[in-house]
Design a protein around this motif. Structure first.
Motif, mmCIF file in Angstrom:
data_model
loop_
_atom_site.group_PDB
_atom_site.id
_atom_site.type_symbol
_atom_site.label_atom_id
_atom_site.label_comp_id
_atom_site.label_asym_id
_atom_site.label_seq_id
_atom_site.Cartn_x
_atom_site.Cartn_y
_atom_site.Cartn_z
ATOM 1 N N LEU A 17 0.816 -1.216 0.000
ATOM 2 C CA LEU A 17 0.000 0.000 0.000
ATOM 3 C C LEU A 17 0.850 1.267 0.000
ATOM 4 C CD1 LEU A 17 -2.712 -1.092 2.608
ATOM 5 C CD2 LEU A 17 -3.018 -0.891 0.137
ATOM 6 N N GLU A 18 2.183 1.086 0.017
ATOM 7 C CA GLU A 18 3.099 2.213 0.203
ATOM 8 C C GLU A 18 2.791 3.414 -0.698
ATOM 9 O OE1 GLU A 18 5.117 4.275 2.222
ATOM 10 O OE2 GLU A 18 5.714 2.257 2.821
ATOM 11 N N ASP A 19 2.737 3.208 -2.017
ATOM 12 C CA ASP A 19 2.518 4.365 -2.907
ATOM 13 C C ASP A 19 1.136 4.321 -3.534
ATOM 14 O OD1 ASP A 19 5.147 5.472 -2.633
ATOM 15 O OD2 ASP A 19 5.849 3.692 -3.726
ATOM 16 N N ASP A 20 0.170 3.893 -2.762
ATOM 17 C CA ASP A 20 -1.180 3.697 -3.297
ATOM 18 C C ASP A 20 -1.769 5.023 -3.797
ATOM 19 O OD1 ASP A 20 -4.224 3.269 -3.147
ATOM 20 O OD2 ASP A 20 -3.406 1.259 -2.803
ATOM 21 N N PRO A 21 -2.402 4.997 -4.974
ATOM 22 C CA PRO A 21 -2.985 6.238 -5.517
ATOM 23 C C PRO A 21 -4.080 6.834 -4.618
ATOM 24 C CG PRO A 21 -3.673 4.311 -6.813
ATOM 25 C CD PRO A 21 -2.572 3.855 -5.907
ATOM 26 N N ARG A 22 -4.601 6.038 -3.692
ATOM 27 C CA ARG A 22 -5.661 6.571 -2.825
ATOM 28 C C ARG A 22 -5.135 7.584 -1.806
ATOM 29 N NH1 ARG A 22 -8.182 0.728 -1.464
ATOM 30 N NH2 ARG A 22 -5.950 0.252 -1.704
ATOM 31 N N GLN B 65 -9.650 8.487 3.008
ATOM 32 C CA GLN B 65 -9.101 8.715 1.665
ATOM 33 C C GLN B 65 -9.628 7.690 0.661
ATOM 34 O OE1 GLN B 65 -5.112 10.693 1.417
ATOM 35 N NE2 GLN B 65 -4.804 9.615 3.350
ATOM 36 N N HIS B 66 -9.917 6.490 1.139
ATOM 37 C CA HIS B 66 -10.545 5.480 0.276
ATOM 38 C C HIS B 66 -11.922 5.991 -0.185
ATOM 39 C CE1 HIS B 66 -11.447 1.359 -1.141
ATOM 40 N NE2 HIS B 66 -12.653 1.567 -0.667
ATOM 41 N N PHE B 67 -12.678 6.576 0.746
ATOM 42 C CA PHE B 67 -14.006 7.109 0.393
ATOM 43 C C PHE B 67 -13.875 8.212 -0.662
ATOM 44 C CE2 PHE B 67 -15.120 6.352 5.155
ATOM 45 C CZ PHE B 67 -15.317 5.008 4.925
ATOM 46 N N ILE B 68 -12.959 9.144 -0.416
ATOM 47 C CA ILE B 68 -12.813 10.293 -1.312
ATOM 48 C C ILE B 68 -12.396 9.828 -2.710
ATOM 49 C CG2 ILE B 68 -11.432 12.370 -1.781
ATOM 50 C CD1 ILE B 68 -11.342 12.786 1.301
ATOM 51 N N TYR B 69 -11.483 8.867 -2.749
ATOM 52 C CA TYR B 69 -10.992 8.329 -4.013
ATOM 53 C C TYR B 69 -12.145 7.771 -4.847
ATOM 54 C CZ TYR B 69 -8.241 5.374 -7.194
ATOM 55 O OH TYR B 69 -7.689 4.788 -8.300
ATOM 56 N N HIS B 70 -13.134 7.180 -4.155
ATOM 57 C CA HIS B 70 -14.235 6.526 -4.861
ATOM 58 C C HIS B 70 -15.441 7.441 -5.090
ATOM 59 C CE1 HIS B 70 -12.839 2.470 -5.550
ATOM 60 N NE2 HIS B 70 -12.286 2.453 -4.360
#
Length: 521
Positions: free
Chosen positions: A305-310, A327-332
């Protein structure tokens, strides 16, 4: 002194009566095991009732068409006559009448397992979802037979004032809630968000139509409530499409059952999975995200998950998943989407592990719409006080332009009514007060004004002055000082876990440095 008039005994609801009887039959079964026994039977009875109801209607139709009596059985067993009416096809040996007829026999357990198999074979959407293992040794067969009799006494399709499918909804939801209250340990209540909390989120978000996403779906309560909201406002259930993900396998199955029962078409992915390391809807951009993720999860991190786009606003700390969820919510979210979710209050002010920085960036990006501090004791299994966050991309247009650069803070900690010694609920009036304040502010129709001690629209400058701490009590001008309500044992537990996670990270860094130095040497 005068003799006091005897207080009239409150009449028990159908749900309470059933629960008390079912709980008596539990015997030595653990609630976590028994939950699947009971809810599986409720499911079976309900789809059987729906099937019989359709069958009767079909008989009437056929008679009207002048079909001869001897030809009736063929037509009545025509699968398409059921599936085309959104009724599950129930094979003969899975129908409640048959199950009831063998309830007193020692092999009742095997008969129920067989029924579940048959229904799954016939209805692909339920494949791999229904509970089995009714034949196991540890399940007292006499008690199981009595449970069959008890559930047989509920008529799910006899229309009461609420409409047919609501009896089922009420029983199912009540039982889920009771199980959440009974279970102990880390998973208690993880599959169930109290109805009044869900209702507050839904009334504020107003998901009339579009894509609704919950990546920590539990037993699917957010979707059920969203569908009910749409129906209550004259829409159709199909006005929203539903996407979810759930980590625990048995809970994922409960959600699939719960949604199937309510006729809600939901894409819950092909299996249970971790939303961080195994995002089952990577390309989804939802109009509404609505979620109650597990609080303060300390073991969520994975090296990949280090450089995850989320992580657009900063990498969340390994010891706490709260800002990974945010941040997962915002990404989606779609470009006009809004997310409403529950978070432990620590996230409003914490500075550890870079959380303060992430929060600052979210505020500076003008994504934070509103924060509602909720009263305590709303949850079955934790005393941790929570807040509702609303994070929106829609603020950048879409009629909300005037509210840019502002965050609405609501302090609802004094609302709610104690329902039992341990449990508080928000009444419909409480929910209307919170949601009404939010909509008046959002719609900018002149109906909004700050209410000292309750609501305050604060500018980003004011928030910066408070060092980006988002605790509503700081803004609404409440009289009381800031209190930290997290129960001490839970706090120690959480901080210990976070500390150990930091130690662990320190060790990994040490190893890495050592390896690099060796390579250099």
């Amino acid at each position: 002194s005068m003799a006091r008039a005897a207080k009239p005994k409150p009449t028990k609801t159908l749900e309470q009566t059933l629960w008390e009887a079912a709980d008596k039959l539990r015997g030595n079964q653990e609630p976590s095991e028994y939950k699947h026994v009971v809810l599986g039977l409720v499911f079976l009875k309900y789809i059987s009732d729906r099937f019989e109801e359709r069958r009767k209607a079909l008989e009437v139709e056929l008679a009207a068409d002048g079909i001869k009596a001897e030809r009736l059985p063929d037509f009545l067993e025509d699968r398409d006559e059921y599936t085309s009416h959104n009724v599950f096809w129930v094979p003969e040996l899975a129908r409640w009448g048959y199950i009831q007829s063998v309830a007193k026999q020692p092999e009742i357990g095997q008969q129920i397992d067989q029924a579940m198999d048959l229904i799954e074979k016939e209805n692909p959407s339920l494949r791999g979802v229904l509970p089995r293992n009714y034949g196991r040794d540890g399940l007292d067969k006499r008690r199981l037979g009595e449970l069959v009799d008890l559930i047989g006494s509920i008529g799910f399709t006899e229309t009461d004032d609420h409409g047919a499918d609501d009896v089922l909804g009420r029983v199912y939801e009540y039982f889920l809630g009771q199980f959440a209250g009974k279970e102990t340990g880390k998973d208690a209540g993880a599959f169930y968000t109290p109805r009044s909390v869900v209702k507050t989120l839904v009334e504020m978000l107003e998901p009339y139509q579009g894509r609704v996403y919950d990546p920590a779906a539990g037993s699917g309560g957010m979707f059920v409530q969203s569908a009910e909201f749409v129906k209550a406002h004259g829409g159709k259930r199909t006005d929203i499409s539903v996407y979810g993900q759930e980590f625990t396998d048995t809970t994922w199955k409960l959600a699939k059952m719960n949604l199937a029962l309510r006729g809600i078409e939901a894409d819950m992915g092909p299996r249970s999975a971790d939303s961080f390391t195994d995002d089952l809807h990577p390309d989804l951009r939802a109009d509404f995200v609505i979620a109650n993720p597990p609080f303060n999860v300390s073991d969520w991190w994975d090296a990949k998950l280090e450089d995850d786009p989320r992580w657009q606003y900063g990498t969340p700390p390994q010891g706490n998943a709260n800002f990974a969820w945010v941040q997962h919510f915002i990404y989606h979210l779609s470009p006009k989407g809004t997310a409403g979710f529950v978070l432990a209050n620590g996230s409003l002010s914490s500075k550890s592990g870079g959380e303060g920085e992430i929060r600052r960036k979210l505020v500076e990006a003008d994504l934070v719409d509103s924060i509602v501090a909720m009263p305590d004791k709303l949850f079955f299994n934790t005393g941790i006080p929570v807040s509702l966050w609303f994070v929106s991309k829609a603020r950048h247009g879409n009629g909300h332009r005037e509210r840019r650069g502002e965050v609405l803070f609501i302090d609802a900690r004094k609302l709610g009514t104690m329902k039992s010694r341990r449990l508080r609920v928000l009444t419909d009036d409480d929910i209307a007060k919170i949601a009404g304040t939010y909509h008046a502010w959002r719609n900018h129709d002149g109906g909004y004004a700050d209410v000292p001690g309750f609501a305050k629209a604060a500018t980003l400058e004011e928030i910066a002055k408070h060092d980006y701490v988002l605790t509503p009590g700081r803004y609404v001008g409440a009289a009381e000082a800031e209190v930290d309500d997290e129960p001490i044992d839970e706090k120690i537990d959480r901080l210990t876990k976070e500390l150990f996670a930091e130690f662990e990270r320190g060790r990994e860094l040490e190893d890495e440095i050592r390896q690099r130095m060796e390579q250099l040497g």
